[in-house]
Structures are given as structure tokens and as C-alpha cells.
Design a protein around this motif. Structure first.
Motif, PDB file in Angstrom:
ATOM      1  N   UNK A  78       0.823  -1.212   0.000  1.00 29.87           N
ATOM      2  CA  UNK A  78       0.000   0.000   0.000  1.00 29.87           C
ATOM      3  C   UNK A  78       0.859   1.265   0.000  1.00 29.87           C
ATOM      4  N   UNK A  79       1.713   1.407   0.986  1.00 31.00           N
ATOM      5  CA  UNK A  79       2.498   2.639   1.123  1.00 31.00           C
ATOM      6  C   UNK A  79       3.774   2.636   0.283  1.00 31.00           C
ATOM      7  N   UNK A  80       4.415   1.489   0.170  1.00 29.90           N
ATOM      8  CA  UNK A  80       5.669   1.414  -0.577  1.00 29.90           C
ATOM      9  C   UNK A  80       5.442   1.417  -2.077  1.00 29.90           C
ATOM     10  N   UNK A  81       4.693   0.442  -2.575  1.00 29.47           N
ATOM     11  CA  UNK A  81       4.438   0.326  -4.010  1.00 29.47           C
ATOM     12  C   UNK A  81       3.277   1.208  -4.475  1.00 29.47           C
ATOM     13  N   UNK A  82       2.492   1.696  -3.527  1.00 30.74           N
ATOM     14  CA  UNK A  82       1.327   2.529  -3.821  1.00 30.74           C
ATOM     15  C   UNK A  82       0.324   1.803  -4.717  1.00 30.74           C
ATOM     16  N   UNK A  83       0.196   0.524  -4.469  1.00 31.68           N
ATOM     17  CA  UNK A  83      -0.729  -0.322  -5.239  1.00 31.68           C
ATOM     18  C   UNK A  83      -1.950  -0.579  -4.372  1.00 31.68           C
ATOM     19  N   UNK A  84      -2.870   0.359  -4.385  1.00 30.98           N
ATOM     20  CA  UNK A  84      -4.032   0.336  -3.494  1.00 30.98           C
ATOM     21  C   UNK A  84      -4.917  -0.881  -3.764  1.00 30.98           C
ATOM     22  N   UNK A  85      -5.121  -1.223  -5.037  1.00 28.79           N
ATOM     23  CA  UNK A  85      -5.934  -2.384  -5.376  1.00 28.79           C
ATOM     24  C   UNK A  85      -5.278  -3.680  -4.937  1.00 28.79           C
ATOM     25  N   UNK A  86      -3.974  -3.804  -5.173  1.00 23.82           N
ATOM     26  CA  UNK A  86      -3.249  -5.001  -4.746  1.00 23.82           C
ATOM     27  C   UNK A  86      -3.257  -5.109  -3.223  1.00 23.82           C
ATOM     28  N   UNK A  87      -3.162  -3.977  -2.543  1.00 21.25           N
ATOM     29  CA  UNK A  87      -3.219  -3.983  -1.081  1.00 21.25           C
ATOM     30  C   UNK A  87      -4.571  -4.479  -0.592  1.00 21.25           C
ATOM     31  N   UNK A  88      -5.619  -4.155  -1.330  1.00 23.49           N
ATOM     32  CA  UNK A  88      -6.956  -4.631  -0.964  1.00 23.49           C
ATOM     33  C   UNK A  88      -7.043  -6.153  -1.097  1.00 23.49           C
ATOM     34  N   UNK A  89      -6.377  -6.702  -2.100  1.00 20.45           N
ATOM     35  CA  UNK A  89      -6.334  -8.162  -2.255  1.00 20.45           C
ATOM     36  C   UNK A  89      -5.596  -8.784  -1.067  1.00 20.45           C
TER      37      UNK A  89
END
Length: 143
Positions: A78-89
Motif C-alpha cells: 500500500x504505502x511502498x508500491x502505492x498499489x491500493x488495489x493489490x493492497x486490498x487483495x
């Protein structure tokens, strides 16, 4: 400690401040306080289950290990890669692992189950927050 350290290594920062967030987003100071209490409860619950001698302790602790691993992965995604959708998974898997841990822990040791309930509530809240941010920030990675 290792799982908790990813939250310290990958902090919200300016990128997170620029995201559109719901009115029910907790203040930044609450996150480290909440996680300190939750980690202490998680460790106490795992210790009690490990010492219980109950045969269900092994699967409960396996789910506990899975949730702590997923917990450690969420902040970098979420914070490092800024991949909000992947973080939701990741958070969805985390929620399932926490829910399974809670259900099994109640069968192993009642107090362990109660110690883990706030974590399930927090994971549910975090999931709703993550989903809201994902839905309302389509270009989040580039902010």
C-alpha cells in the motif's frame, strides 16, 4: 516484531496525505497506538494457544502465522508500491486468515478469542477504508 517493522519502514507520508479519504478516516496518531495494542493482544493470544495443548491450537497457530505474514506485506504494497488495489487483495486474504484464527482460537482458549476480536474489527475497518480509497482514487499510484 518483524511484521510490525514493515509499518514503521513504509509510513504513510505525503502520498497518503494527498489521497482522497472518507470522513471516517482515523487520525494519523491512532495507527501506531492501535497497532501496538493489537500486536500485544496477538502475541498474548498466540502464546496462550501454544501453551494450551489443545489439538486445534496447531491449525489456529497456522492461520495466526498466515495473518501475520499478510499483515507484514500490506504496508509495503500500500504505502511502498502505492498499489491500493493489490493492497486490498492482500487485506482480503488477511481478513480471512484473521477470521479463521479468531474462530479457532475461541475453540482453543476463550480468552485468546476475545483478545483477537478487536483485531478482526480493525481488519474489517481497514478493509473498508482500503476499498473506499481504491474506489475513490483511480490514479492513486501517480499522486
Amino acid at each position: 516484531m518483524a511484521a510490525g517493522s514493515t509499518g514503521a519502514m513504509f509510513k504513510p507520508g505525503e502520498w497518503y496525505k494527498r489521497l482522497t479519504k472518507p470522513s471516517w478516516t482515523p487520525p494519523d496518531w491512532l495507527f501506531p497506538v492501535a497497532w501496538t495494542v493489537l500486536y500485544a493482544a496477538m502475541v498474548a493470544a498466540a502464546y496462550r494457544m501454544a501453551k494450551s495443548g489443545d489439538p486445534l491450537a496447531q491449525p489456529a497457530l497456522a492461520f495466526w502465522a498466515a495473518q501475520i505474514a499478510l499483515n507484514a506485506v500490506w504496508s509495503p504494497v500500500f504505502f511502498g508500491a502505492r498499489r491500493v488495489g493489490a493492497a486490498l487483495v492482500v487485506l482480503s486474504g488477511l481478513w480471512l486468515a484473521v477470521a479463521a484464527t479468531v474462530v479457532l482460537s475461541f475453540r482453543v482458549d476463550l480468552l485468546s478469542g476475545f483478545l483477537l476480536l478487536p483485531y478482526l474489527v480493525w481488519a474489517s475497518y481497514a478493509g473498508a477504508l482500503n476499498a473506499w480509497i481504491w474506489r475513490n482514487n483511480p490514479g492513486a499510484k501517480d499522486l
